[in-house]
Design a protein around this motif. Structure first.
Motif, PDB file in Angstrom:
ATOM      1  N   LEU A 164       0.856  -1.113   0.040  1.00 19.56           N
ATOM      2  CA  LEU A 164      -0.128   0.027   0.066  1.00 19.56           C
ATOM      3  C   LEU A 164       0.943   1.421  -0.012  1.00 19.56           C
ATOM      4  O   LEU A 164       2.150   1.358   0.233  1.00 19.56           O
ATOM      5  CB  LEU A 164      -1.087  -0.002   1.075  1.00 19.56           C
ATOM      6  CG  LEU A 164      -0.301   0.015   2.302  1.00 19.56           C
ATOM      7  CD1 LEU A 164      -0.569   1.546   3.350  1.00 19.56           C
ATOM      8  CD2 LEU A 164      -1.166  -1.176   3.414  1.00 19.56           C
ATOM      9  N   SER A 165       0.404   2.321  -0.585  1.00 23.42           N
ATOM     10  CA  SER A 165       1.084   3.705  -0.657  1.00 23.42           C
ATOM     11  C   SER A 165       1.164   4.225   1.051  1.00 23.42           C
ATOM     12  O   SER A 165       0.058   3.934   1.533  1.00 23.42           O
ATOM     13  CB  SER A 165       0.504   4.460  -1.369  1.00 23.42           C
ATOM     14  OG  SER A 165       0.690   5.915  -1.523  1.00 23.42           O
ATOM     15  N   ALA A 166       2.036   4.999   1.222  1.00 24.79           N
ATOM     16  CA  ALA A 166       1.959   5.787   2.293  1.00 24.79           C
ATOM     17  C   ALA A 166       0.837   6.614   2.351  1.00 24.79           C
ATOM     18  O   ALA A 166       0.320   6.885   3.411  1.00 24.79           O
ATOM     19  CB  ALA A 166       3.332   6.621   2.543  1.00 24.79           C
ATOM     20  N   MET A 167       0.236   7.221   1.357  1.00 23.08           N
ATOM     21  CA  MET A 167      -0.948   8.067   1.346  1.00 23.08           C
ATOM     22  C   MET A 167      -1.996   7.225   1.544  1.00 23.08           C
ATOM     23  O   MET A 167      -2.923   7.781   2.455  1.00 23.08           O
ATOM     24  CB  MET A 167      -0.969   8.681  -0.263  1.00 23.08           C
ATOM     25  CG  MET A 167       0.120   9.452  -0.400  1.00 23.08           C
ATOM     26  SD  MET A 167      -0.045  10.937   0.512  1.00 23.08           S
ATOM     27  CE  MET A 167       1.437  10.643   1.636  1.00 23.08           C
ATOM     28  N   THR A 168      -2.210   5.953   1.242  1.00 28.62           N
ATOM     29  CA  THR A 168      -3.200   4.856   1.630  1.00 28.62           C
ATOM     30  C   THR A 168      -3.193   5.049   3.172  1.00 28.62           C
ATOM     31  O   THR A 168      -4.387   5.025   3.949  1.00 28.62           O
ATOM     32  CB  THR A 168      -3.328   3.762   0.942  1.00 28.62           C
ATOM     33  OG1 THR A 168      -3.465   3.796  -0.547  1.00 28.62           O
ATOM     34  CG2 THR A 168      -4.166   2.778   1.417  1.00 28.62           C
ATOM     35  N   ALA A 169      -2.026   4.704   3.838  1.00 31.22           N
ATOM     36  CA  ALA A 169      -2.228   4.482   5.209  1.00 31.22           C
ATOM     37  C   ALA A 169      -2.562   5.943   5.787  1.00 31.22           C
ATOM     38  O   ALA A 169      -3.314   6.141   6.846  1.00 31.22           O
ATOM     39  CB  ALA A 169      -0.659   4.363   5.589  1.00 31.22           C
ATOM     40  N   LEU A 170      -1.933   6.818   5.489  1.00 35.50           N
ATOM     41  CA  LEU A 170      -2.610   8.219   5.866  1.00 35.50           C
ATOM     42  C   LEU A 170      -4.065   8.491   5.877  1.00 35.50           C
ATOM     43  O   LEU A 170      -4.477   8.985   6.523  1.00 35.50           O
ATOM     44  CB  LEU A 170      -1.660   9.473   5.157  1.00 35.50           C
ATOM     45  CG  LEU A 170      -1.804  10.742   5.411  1.00 35.50           C
ATOM     46  CD1 LEU A 170      -1.699  10.876   7.033  1.00 35.50           C
ATOM     47  CD2 LEU A 170      -0.948  11.848   4.832  1.00 35.50           C
ATOM     48  N   ILE A 202      -2.233  -1.561   9.205  1.00 39.09           N
ATOM     49  CA  ILE A 202      -1.353  -1.007   8.331  1.00 39.09           C
ATOM     50  C   ILE A 202       0.067  -1.507   8.622  1.00 39.09           C
ATOM     51  O   ILE A 202       0.664  -1.838   7.681  1.00 39.09           O
ATOM     52  CB  ILE A 202      -1.395   0.752   8.486  1.00 39.09           C
ATOM     53  CG1 ILE A 202      -2.518   1.147   7.908  1.00 39.09           C
ATOM     54  CG2 ILE A 202       0.038   1.200   7.911  1.00 39.09           C
ATOM     55  CD1 ILE A 202      -2.769   2.650   8.315  1.00 39.09           C
ATOM     56  N   GLU A 203       0.384  -1.937   9.824  1.00 39.75           N
ATOM     57  CA  GLU A 203       1.502  -2.513  10.094  1.00 39.75           C
ATOM     58  C   GLU A 203       1.747  -3.956   9.448  1.00 39.75           C
ATOM     59  O   GLU A 203       2.868  -4.330   9.312  1.00 39.75           O
ATOM     60  CB  GLU A 203       1.770  -2.600  11.791  1.00 39.75           C
ATOM     61  CG  GLU A 203       1.953  -1.392  12.340  1.00 39.75           C
ATOM     62  CD  GLU A 203       2.032  -1.563  13.803  1.00 39.75           C
ATOM     63  OE1 GLU A 203       1.859  -2.308  14.436  1.00 39.75           O
ATOM     64  OE2 GLU A 203       2.627  -0.330  14.406  1.00 39.75           O
TER      65      GLU A 203
END
Length: 126
Positions: free
Chosen positions: A33-39, A58-59
């Motif tokens: 996943l993208s860091a943006m998805t996590a955000l 997410i982890e």
């Protein structure tokens, strides 16, 4: 080609949508996943309990950070697609991540991404 899972699909997974879980499980093991998805997921949390649950989700997954190439590509995408197609900032960053990392974007939001040249999209059928 490996996969990049969009926010909408992971929201379904986080809500224990069995069809979404089965869909993601059937993908090859090479997905992130993208860091943006996590955000986006963390930003959508309703309370601290949600934050903790989302953070645990997410982890579990490999998260691709925004690097210089992704940032530059994401900067260029709205120049072409923001006015004509309504491309938003986070979607530009997610699309740029998929393109730069040569991944197929798994999203239910085809209309947000279909116009982007060079972006491979897989729309789940669940």
């Amino acid at each position: 080609m490996p996969f990049l899972i969009d926010t909408d699909v992971l929201v379904d997974v986080s809500r224990n949508n069995q069809a979404a879980i089965a869909y993601v499980d059937q993908l090859s093991n090479d997905w992130s996943l993208s860091a943006m998805t996590a955000l986006e997921l963390i930003s959508g949390a309703k309370n601290q309990r949600d934050v903790e649950l989302i953070n645990r989700l997410i982890e579990v997954y490999d998260t691709i950070p925004v690097n210089e190439a992704i940032g530059r590509h994401a900067y260029d995408l709205p120049k072409v697609y923001a006015k004509s197609s309504g491309l938003r900032t986070f979607d530009a960053l997610i699309a740029a991540t998929a393109i730069e990392e040569q991944r197929t974007l798994v999203t239910k939001n085809r209309k947000h991404f279909a116009m982007i040249h060079g972006l491979a999209i897989d729309v789940p059928k669940y």
